[in-house]
Write a protein that holds these residues in place. Structure first.
Motif, PDB file in Angstrom:
ATOM      1  N   TYR A 127      11.659 -37.216 -43.938  1.00 49.07           N
ATOM      2  CA  TYR A 127      10.554 -36.420 -44.449  1.00 49.07           C
ATOM      3  C   TYR A 127       9.645 -36.117 -43.281  1.00 49.07           C
ATOM      4  CZ  TYR A 127       6.533 -35.027 -47.290  1.00 49.07           C
ATOM      5  OH  TYR A 127       5.491 -34.327 -47.847  1.00 49.07           O
ATOM      6  N   GLY A 128       9.524 -34.830 -42.950  1.00 47.88           N
ATOM      7  CA  GLY A 128       8.735 -34.471 -41.790  1.00 47.88           C
ATOM      8  C   GLY A 128       8.446 -32.992 -41.743  1.00 47.88           C
ATOM      9  N   PRO A 129       7.968 -32.491 -40.603  1.00 49.80           N
ATOM     10  CA  PRO A 129       7.587 -31.081 -40.481  1.00 49.80           C
ATOM     11  C   PRO A 129       8.733 -30.137 -40.812  1.00 49.80           C
ATOM     12  CG  PRO A 129       6.831 -32.338 -38.587  1.00 49.80           C
ATOM     13  CD  PRO A 129       7.726 -33.244 -39.351  1.00 49.80           C
ATOM     14  N   SER A 130       8.400 -29.012 -41.455  1.00 56.32           N
ATOM     15  CA  SER A 130       9.418 -28.030 -41.814  1.00 56.32           C
ATOM     16  C   SER A 130      10.034 -27.379 -40.588  1.00 56.32           C
ATOM     17  CB  SER A 130       8.805 -26.944 -42.715  1.00 56.32           C
ATOM     18  OG  SER A 130       8.237 -27.507 -43.871  1.00 56.32           O
ATOM     19  N   TYR A 131       9.290 -27.305 -39.512  1.00 66.45           N
ATOM     20  CA  TYR A 131       9.764 -26.798 -38.233  1.00 66.45           C
ATOM     21  C   TYR A 131       8.847 -27.371 -37.166  1.00 66.45           C
ATOM     22  CZ  TYR A 131       5.863 -23.566 -38.930  1.00 66.45           C
ATOM     23  OH  TYR A 131       4.599 -23.051 -39.154  1.00 66.45           O
ATOM     24  N   GLU A 132       9.201 -27.250 -35.919  1.00 64.08           N
ATOM     25  CA  GLU A 132       8.380 -27.822 -34.860  1.00 64.08           C
ATOM     26  C   GLU A 132       7.031 -27.122 -34.795  1.00 64.08           C
ATOM     27  OE1 GLU A 132       9.017 -29.380 -30.320  1.00 64.08           O
ATOM     28  OE2 GLU A 132       9.934 -27.464 -30.873  1.00 64.08           O
ATOM     29  N   GLY A 133       5.970 -27.893 -34.964  1.00 59.28           N
ATOM     30  CA  GLY A 133       4.631 -27.335 -34.980  1.00 59.28           C
ATOM     31  C   GLY A 133       4.093 -27.032 -36.361  1.00 59.28           C
ATOM     32  N   ALA A 134       4.864 -27.336 -37.396  1.00 57.78           N
ATOM     33  CA  ALA A 134       4.451 -27.020 -38.767  1.00 57.78           C
ATOM     34  C   ALA A 134       3.439 -28.028 -39.289  1.00 57.78           C
ATOM     35  CB  ALA A 134       5.663 -26.991 -39.689  1.00 57.78           C
ATOM     36  N   THR A 185       4.434 -21.168 -21.461  1.00 58.35           N
ATOM     37  CA  THR A 185       5.203 -21.408 -20.251  1.00 58.35           C
ATOM     38  C   THR A 185       5.786 -22.825 -20.264  1.00 58.35           C
ATOM     39  OG1 THR A 185       3.219 -22.131 -19.059  1.00 58.35           O
ATOM     40  CG2 THR A 185       3.801 -19.793 -18.929  1.00 58.35           C
ATOM     41  N   SER A 186       6.646 -23.102 -19.306  1.00 60.30           N
ATOM     42  CA  SER A 186       7.337 -24.391 -19.250  1.00 60.30           C
ATOM     43  C   SER A 186       6.361 -25.530 -18.973  1.00 60.30           C
ATOM     44  CB  SER A 186       8.405 -24.354 -18.158  1.00 60.30           C
ATOM     45  OG  SER A 186       7.814 -24.116 -16.892  1.00 60.30           O
ATOM     46  N   GLY A 187       6.778 -26.739 -19.339  1.00 61.74           N
ATOM     47  CA  GLY A 187       5.950 -27.910 -19.077  1.00 61.74           C
ATOM     48  C   GLY A 187       6.150 -28.990 -20.116  1.00 61.74           C
ATOM     49  N   ILE A 188       5.201 -29.902 -20.177  1.00 61.41           N
ATOM     50  CA  ILE A 188       5.262 -30.980 -21.169  1.00 61.41           C
ATOM     51  C   ILE A 188       5.004 -30.388 -22.550  1.00 61.41           C
ATOM     52  CG2 ILE A 188       4.219 -33.131 -21.950  1.00 61.41           C
ATOM     53  CD1 ILE A 188       3.510 -33.758 -19.072  1.00 61.41           C
ATOM     54  N   LYS A 189       5.873 -30.687 -23.469  1.00 61.34           N
ATOM     55  CA  LYS A 189       5.804 -30.131 -24.822  1.00 61.34           C
ATOM     56  C   LYS A 189       5.140 -31.092 -25.799  1.00 61.34           C
ATOM     57  CE  LYS A 189       9.783 -29.865 -26.967  1.00 61.34           C
ATOM     58  NZ  LYS A 189       9.691 -30.764 -28.163  1.00 61.34           N
ATOM     59  N   SER A 190       5.466 -32.377 -25.711  1.00 63.25           N
ATOM     60  CA  SER A 190       4.895 -33.339 -26.658  1.00 63.25           C
ATOM     61  C   SER A 190       4.936 -34.745 -26.092  1.00 63.25           C
ATOM     62  CB  SER A 190       5.653 -33.295 -27.998  1.00 63.25           C
ATOM     63  OG  SER A 190       6.993 -33.754 -27.831  1.00 63.25           O
ATOM     64  N   LEU A 224      15.203 -47.971 -41.028  1.00 60.84           N
ATOM     65  CA  LEU A 224      13.984 -47.275 -41.433  1.00 60.84           C
ATOM     66  C   LEU A 224      13.160 -47.007 -40.178  1.00 60.84           C
ATOM     67  CD1 LEU A 224      12.072 -46.352 -43.788  1.00 60.84           C
ATOM     68  CD2 LEU A 224      11.076 -48.649 -43.678  1.00 60.84           C
ATOM     69  N   TYR A 225      12.630 -45.780 -40.048  1.00 66.55           N
ATOM     70  CA  TYR A 225      11.895 -45.470 -38.829  1.00 66.55           C
ATOM     71  C   TYR A 225      10.722 -44.533 -39.102  1.00 66.55           C
ATOM     72  CZ  TYR A 225      14.554 -41.077 -38.882  1.00 66.55           C
ATOM     73  OH  TYR A 225      15.100 -39.866 -39.247  1.00 66.55           O
ATOM     74  N   TYR A 226       9.777 -44.569 -38.160  1.00 67.97           N
ATOM     75  CA  TYR A 226       8.638 -43.649 -38.185  1.00 67.97           C
ATOM     76  C   TYR A 226       8.452 -43.103 -36.773  1.00 67.97           C
ATOM     77  CZ  TYR A 226       3.855 -41.911 -38.154  1.00 67.97           C
ATOM     78  OH  TYR A 226       2.746 -41.118 -37.984  1.00 67.97           O
ATOM     79  N   LYS A 227       8.329 -41.778 -36.665  1.00 70.26           N
ATOM     80  CA  LYS A 227       8.125 -41.146 -35.366  1.00 70.26           C
ATOM     81  C   LYS A 227       6.899 -40.248 -35.423  1.00 70.26           C
ATOM     82  CE  LYS A 227      10.312 -38.422 -31.721  1.00 70.26           C
ATOM     83  NZ  LYS A 227      11.492 -37.634 -31.292  1.00 70.26           N
ATOM     84  N   TYR A 228       6.066 -40.370 -34.388  1.00 67.56           N
ATOM     85  CA  TYR A 228       4.896 -39.508 -34.268  1.00 67.56           C
ATOM     86  C   TYR A 228       4.967 -38.758 -32.949  1.00 67.56           C
ATOM     87  CZ  TYR A 228       0.153 -37.929 -33.361  1.00 67.56           C
ATOM     88  OH  TYR A 228      -0.939 -37.149 -33.046  1.00 67.56           O
ATOM     89  N   ASP A 229       4.826 -37.444 -33.010  1.00 68.52           N
ATOM     90  CA  ASP A 229       4.751 -36.605 -31.822  1.00 68.52           C
ATOM     91  C   ASP A 229       3.463 -35.792 -31.893  1.00 68.52           C
ATOM     92  OD1 ASP A 229       7.180 -37.137 -30.385  1.00 68.52           O
ATOM     93  OD2 ASP A 229       8.266 -36.078 -31.970  1.00 68.52           O
ATOM     94  N   ARG A 230       2.832 -35.617 -30.736  1.00 66.49           N
ATOM     95  CA  ARG A 230       1.684 -34.720 -30.652  1.00 66.49           C
ATOM     96  C   ARG A 230       2.012 -33.625 -29.646  1.00 66.49           C
ATOM     97  NH1 ARG A 230      -3.473 -34.143 -32.163  1.00 66.49           N
ATOM     98  NH2 ARG A 230      -4.872 -32.977 -30.775  1.00 66.49           N
ATOM     99  N   LEU A 231       2.040 -32.391 -30.130  1.00 68.27           N
ATOM    100  CA  LEU A 231       2.260 -31.269 -29.245  1.00 68.27           C
ATOM    101  C   LEU A 231       1.081 -31.130 -28.297  1.00 68.27           C
ATOM    102  CD1 LEU A 231       3.693 -28.679 -31.802  1.00 68.27           C
ATOM    103  CD2 LEU A 231       4.965 -30.122 -30.198  1.00 68.27           C
ATOM    104  N   VAL A 232       1.372 -30.829 -27.037  1.00 67.84           N
ATOM    105  CA  VAL A 232       0.322 -30.738 -26.027  1.00 67.84           C
ATOM    106  C   VAL A 232       0.536 -29.474 -25.194  1.00 67.84           C
ATOM    107  CG1 VAL A 232       0.009 -33.239 -25.887  1.00 67.84           C
ATOM    108  CG2 VAL A 232       1.670 -32.122 -24.386  1.00 67.84           C
ATOM    109  N   GLN A 271       2.694 -34.239 -35.490  1.00 69.08           N
ATOM    110  CA  GLN A 271       4.003 -34.177 -36.131  1.00 69.08           C
ATOM    111  C   GLN A 271       4.473 -35.590 -36.483  1.00 69.08           C
ATOM    112  OE1 GLN A 271       5.856 -30.552 -35.893  1.00 69.08           O
ATOM    113  NE2 GLN A 271       3.647 -30.646 -36.301  1.00 69.08           N
ATOM    114  N   SER A 272       4.510 -35.906 -37.764  1.00 62.28           N
ATOM    115  CA  SER A 272       4.924 -37.233 -38.221  1.00 62.28           C
ATOM    116  C   SER A 272       6.202 -37.140 -39.050  1.00 62.28           C
ATOM    117  CB  SER A 272       3.821 -37.884 -39.073  1.00 62.28           C
ATOM    118  OG  SER A 272       2.667 -38.120 -38.298  1.00 62.28           O
TER     119      SER A 272
END
Length: 284
Positions: A58-65, A220-225, A244-252, A269-270
């Motif tokens: 269960y997570g974002p519908s797409y990257e950045g959603a 442009t290219s670079g660090i994404k998250s 069972l897992y939990y992942k958190y990403d923060r787009l930057v 993004q969780s």
């Protein structure tokens, strides 16, 4: 998030494998991974151990959603020689195969799925270009600083469809076994080239004219998250394991500044997921 035909095909393969596998054979002490044997002869010990897995997340519908949904996807595919210990794999690792393994270092090919994006994920995406589902392929490298406890893992993967660019995912994990459990925790860092960033986060003048929620933007290219992942795996027996897992990403950076993220979606993004894997023996 993933295309249903691929999920159905994987599910059929997984079910078929489960039907062909048997944990033991009568008449002698057998391997817990013995394959199903319809003859009266006791099953022989396998040459290889195959692990297949599938999971729900269960997570974002797409990257950045900002919107979320459930998805079903393959989670594990591993082949190892019988008697070889099972290695650690984090839930967000790609499918990998080691062609070199020595003194804690290993590397080889890697492949993974890359989810797409369309207006069906969020009506606010109207007028913006869609991203097709694709498969990534590339290489991985891994090093255990402390054997079976602390590892560093790197993957570099290129999309095989739609010129969707390249990503490099870096991770570290502290792995702690406890009886039938295996716990892991570690940071994540993802970088992307210009092609990936433009496809995922840029907005053209024409798109901005069709969607008043966004403005023209060029990523442009670079660090994404940046982020982290925690997991807890439980092995019921030699054949079955649940994770069972939990992942958190923060787009930057340019990803977070994109109007697709800042005005329509979210930089946070969780994802929560549950994987189930089954191991069985194969004799050649």
């Amino acid at each position: 998030m993933y295309k249903r035909p691929i999920m159905l095909a994987f599910g059929a393969a997984l079910v078929s494998s489960l039907l062909l596998a048997n944990a033991s054979a009568s008449g002698q002490e057998a391997s817990p991974y013995s394959v199903l044997n319809f003859s009266s002869q006791p099953a022989a010990a396998p040459d290889w151990i195959v692990t297949l897995g599938a999971g729900a997340q269960y997570g974002p519908s797409y990257e950045g959603a900002s919107k979320t949904n459930f998805s079903v996807l393959p989670s594990d595919l591993d082949i190892r020689r019988a008697g070889e210990p099972e290695g650690f794999s984090a839930p967000d690792d790609a499918f990998t195969y080691s062609v070199f393994d020595s003194n804690g270092f290993s590397f080889g090919p890697a492949a993974d799925f890359r989810a797409g994006r369309s207006r069906s994920d969020d009506r606010s995406l109207a007028g913006l270009h869609s991203l097709p589902f694709t498969i990534d392929a590339g290489v991985f490298g891994e090093y255990w600083f402390i054997e079976d406890r602390l590892r560093a893992h790197v993957e570099i993967r290129q999309a095989l469809h739609g010129q969707q660019g390249m990503v490099a995912d870096l991770s570290a994990d502290w792995v702690q076994p406890y009886q039938a459990f295996t716990f892991s925790l570690g940071p994540r860092l993802s970088l992307a080239n210009g092609t990936y960033m433009r496809n995922s986060f840029s907005v053209s003048n024409g798109e901005a004219a069709q969607n008043d929620l966004v403005t023209p933007y060029r990523a442009t290219s670079g660090i994404k998250s940046v982020g982290a992942l925690a997991s807890a795996a439980y092995r019921f027996n030699p054949a079955w394991k649940a994770t069972l897992y939990y992942k958190y990403d923060r787009l930057v950076g340019d990803a977070a500044d994109s109007p697709i993220v800042s005005r329509i979606g979210s930089s946070n993004q969780s994802t929560v997921g549950l994987d189930l894997s089954y191991s069985f023996g194969v004799k050649f």
